[in-house]
Design a protein around this motif. Structure first.
Motif, PDB file in Angstrom:
ATOM      1  N   MET A 143      20.837  -6.879 -13.112  1.00  0.00           N
ATOM      2  CA  MET A 143      21.129  -8.102 -12.391  1.00  0.00           C
ATOM      3  C   MET A 143      19.957  -9.080 -12.486  1.00  0.00           C
ATOM      4  O   MET A 143      20.137 -10.283 -12.598  1.00  0.00           O
ATOM      5  N   ASN A 144      18.707  -8.561 -12.433  1.00  0.00           N
ATOM      6  CA  ASN A 144      17.560  -9.449 -12.563  1.00  0.00           C
ATOM      7  C   ASN A 144      17.580 -10.196 -13.884  1.00  0.00           C
ATOM      8  O   ASN A 144      17.219 -11.377 -13.957  1.00  0.00           O
ATOM      9  N   ARG A 145      17.999  -9.502 -14.950  1.00  0.00           N
ATOM     10  CA  ARG A 145      18.068 -10.125 -16.263  1.00  0.00           C
ATOM     11  C   ARG A 145      19.087 -11.264 -16.254  1.00  0.00           C
ATOM     12  O   ARG A 145      18.834 -12.339 -16.793  1.00  0.00           O
ATOM     13  N   LEU A 146      20.231 -11.028 -15.616  1.00  0.00           N
ATOM     14  CA  LEU A 146      21.253 -12.061 -15.532  1.00  0.00           C
ATOM     15  C   LEU A 146      20.753 -13.259 -14.737  1.00  0.00           C
ATOM     16  O   LEU A 146      20.961 -14.412 -15.128  1.00  0.00           O
ATOM     17  N   VAL A 147      20.095 -13.009 -13.627  1.00  0.00           N
ATOM     18  CA  VAL A 147      19.563 -14.100 -12.803  1.00  0.00           C
ATOM     19  C   VAL A 147      18.522 -14.894 -13.584  1.00  0.00           C
ATOM     20  O   VAL A 147      18.497 -16.127 -13.536  1.00  0.00           O
ATOM     21  N   ASP A 148      17.674 -14.198 -14.338  1.00  0.00           N
ATOM     22  CA  ASP A 148      16.670 -14.881 -15.161  1.00  0.00           C
ATOM     23  C   ASP A 148      17.330 -15.774 -16.205  1.00  0.00           C
ATOM     24  O   ASP A 148      16.888 -16.907 -16.436  1.00  0.00           O
ATOM     25  N   MET A 149      18.388 -15.271 -16.841  1.00  0.00           N
ATOM     26  CA  MET A 149      19.091 -16.065 -17.846  1.00  0.00           C
ATOM     27  C   MET A 149      19.776 -17.278 -17.213  1.00  0.00           C
ATOM     28  O   MET A 149      19.771 -18.375 -17.768  1.00  0.00           O
ATOM     29  N   GLN A 150      20.352 -17.081 -16.044  1.00  0.00           N
ATOM     30  CA  GLN A 150      20.996 -18.192 -15.338  1.00  0.00           C
ATOM     31  C   GLN A 150      19.976 -19.267 -14.987  1.00  0.00           C
ATOM     32  O   GLN A 150      20.225 -20.463 -15.150  1.00  0.00           O
ATOM     33  N   GLU A 151      18.824 -18.844 -14.503  1.00  0.00           N
ATOM     34  CA  GLU A 151      17.775 -19.799 -14.144  1.00  0.00           C
ATOM     35  C   GLU A 151      17.282 -20.556 -15.370  1.00  0.00           C
ATOM     36  O   GLU A 151      17.081 -21.778 -15.336  1.00  0.00           O
ATOM     37  N   MET A 152      17.095 -19.860 -16.471  1.00  0.00           N
ATOM     38  CA  MET A 152      16.649 -20.502 -17.709  1.00  0.00           C
ATOM     39  C   MET A 152      17.656 -21.547 -18.175  1.00  0.00           C
ATOM     40  O   MET A 152      17.292 -22.671 -18.540  1.00  0.00           O
ATOM     41  N   LEU A 153      18.940 -21.186 -18.136  1.00  0.00           N
ATOM     42  CA  LEU A 153      19.968 -22.110 -18.594  1.00  0.00           C
ATOM     43  C   LEU A 153      20.095 -23.305 -17.658  1.00  0.00           C
ATOM     44  O   LEU A 153      20.352 -24.428 -18.104  1.00  0.00           O
ATOM     45  N   SER A 154      19.887 -23.093 -16.366  1.00  0.00           N
ATOM     46  CA  SER A 154      20.016 -24.192 -15.409  1.00  0.00           C
ATOM     47  C   SER A 154      18.994 -25.294 -15.671  1.00  0.00           C
ATOM     48  O   SER A 154      19.206 -26.455 -15.309  1.00  0.00           O
ATOM     49  N   GLN A 155      17.883 -24.949 -16.321  1.00  0.00           N
ATOM     50  CA  GLN A 155      16.830 -25.928 -16.589  1.00  0.00           C
ATOM     51  C   GLN A 155      17.060 -26.723 -17.867  1.00  0.00           C
ATOM     52  O   GLN A 155      16.359 -27.697 -18.130  1.00  0.00           O
ATOM     53  N   ALA A 156      18.039 -26.335 -18.665  1.00  0.00           N
ATOM     54  CA  ALA A 156      18.313 -27.045 -19.918  1.00  0.00           C
ATOM     55  C   ALA A 156      18.908 -28.420 -19.627  1.00  0.00           C
ATOM     56  O   ALA A 156      19.797 -28.563 -18.789  1.00  0.00           O
ATOM     57  N   THR A 157      18.419 -29.429 -20.324  1.00  0.00           N
ATOM     58  CA  THR A 157      18.922 -30.796 -20.143  1.00  0.00           C
ATOM     59  C   THR A 157      19.413 -31.405 -21.454  1.00  0.00           C
ATOM     60  O   THR A 157      19.961 -32.498 -21.452  1.00  0.00           O
ATOM     61  N   THR A 158      19.206 -30.712 -22.566  1.00  0.00           N
ATOM     62  CA  THR A 158      19.658 -31.204 -23.861  1.00  0.00           C
ATOM     63  C   THR A 158      20.345 -30.077 -24.622  1.00  0.00           C
ATOM     64  O   THR A 158      20.149 -28.889 -24.318  1.00  0.00           O
ATOM     65  N   LEU A 159      21.137 -30.448 -25.619  1.00  0.00           N
ATOM     66  CA  LEU A 159      21.804 -29.429 -26.426  1.00  0.00           C
ATOM     67  C   LEU A 159      20.803 -28.629 -27.249  1.00  0.00           C
ATOM     68  O   LEU A 159      21.037 -27.459 -27.555  1.00  0.00           O
ATOM     69  N   ASP A 160      19.671 -29.238 -27.609  1.00  0.00           N
ATOM     70  CA  ASP A 160      18.625 -28.483 -28.313  1.00  0.00           C
ATOM     71  C   ASP A 160      18.088 -27.367 -27.426  1.00  0.00           C
ATOM     72  O   ASP A 160      17.775 -26.271 -27.908  1.00  0.00           O
ATOM     73  N   GLU A 161      17.981 -27.629 -26.133  1.00  0.00           N
ATOM     74  CA  GLU A 161      17.506 -26.595 -25.210  1.00  0.00           C
ATOM     75  C   GLU A 161      18.551 -25.504 -25.019  1.00  0.00           C
ATOM     76  O   GLU A 161      18.207 -24.340 -24.783  1.00  0.00           O
TER      77      GLU A 161
END
Length: 236
Positions: free
Chosen positions: A1-19
């Motif tokens: 679950m920690n891995r999933l939360v980390d991935m969700q947090e990382m994706l939430s910070q993306a603001t461009t398609l390159d990110e």
């Protein structure tokens, strides 16, 4: 679950398609995959893809219009649920030749795809693949399928948001019981365990799940959990 939360947090910070593309690369490493791809087509035919395949293979796939015969693409257009590639029809001469080319290009022999249907006719496909035997793959998907289902919907929501066509539209608030239900589902709890935890029957639990799904405009339970998480309606 920690891995999933980390991935969700990382994706939430993306603001461009390159990110988003950078996220795809990180996701491959985090989940120890051979390759993965997210491909979206909107109602006007506009397309976007984030993937880890070799550029030569991508160019050949487009040039030869392999989407016409690719069982993954053709199968998922007709389906609404995740599918293991081995369950698709690879028996024709054209698809066997395509499979051989894909293997030569580094595509894994095992695969798992999630078809996603968004607003206004948008269709997206999230696929992962690996090089391993059937038993290893069965264990892998059994342990990680829930994470990957949620991530696929997070990913689609983020891509639509960046593209200006976000699915953010839940206008009806969830009841406390509906929030509790989706929160426990997000942690990976079984329906039987959730019913026991909330001290309700499984039939009552189904009512809460279906009510939340309809309020969120979600196509299925996994989509409802992903939407609720991405909108901040529940927190894991």
């Amino acid at each position: 679950m920690n891995r999933l939360v980390d991935m969700q947090e990382m994706l939430s910070q993306a603001t461009t398609l390159d990110e988003v593309q950078d996220f795809i690369i990180d996701l491959r490493a985090t989940y120890d995959l051979e390759h993965l791809v997210y491909h979206s087509v909107n109602s006007t035919g506009g397309q976007y893809a984030a993937l880890t395949y070799d550029s030569d293979w991508v160019a050949r796939y487009i040039c030869e219009d392999y989407a016409r015969i690719d069982p993954v693409v053709q199968g998922c257009y007709r389906l609404f649920h995740p599918i293991d590639w081995k369950a698709l029809d690879w028996t024709s001469k054209a698809t066997r030749a395509f499979l051989g080319e894909a293997a030569d290009a580094g595509v894994g022999n095992q695969g798992f795809s999630v078809p996603i249907r968004g607003p206004s006719g948008q269709f997206a496909l999230f696929s992962i693949n690996h090089k391993c035997n059937d038993d290893t793959w069965a264990r892998y998907t059994g342990e990680r399928a829930s994470d990957l289902l949620l991530i696929s919907h997070y990913l689609n929501e983020k891509a639509l948001q960046i593209d200006g066509a976000s699915t953010r539209a839940p206008t009806r608030s969830l009841s406390p019981r509906e929030k509790d239900t989706l929160t426990l589902l997000a942690t990976g709890a079984s329906r039987a365990n959730i019913a026991e935890t909330l001290q309700i029957s499984e039939s009552t639990l189904r009512v809460y799940i279906e009510g939340a799904r309809l309020k969120l405009g979600a196509s299925n339970t996994t989509h409802a959990v992903a939407v609720a998480l991405s909108h901040g309606l529940i927190v894991v």
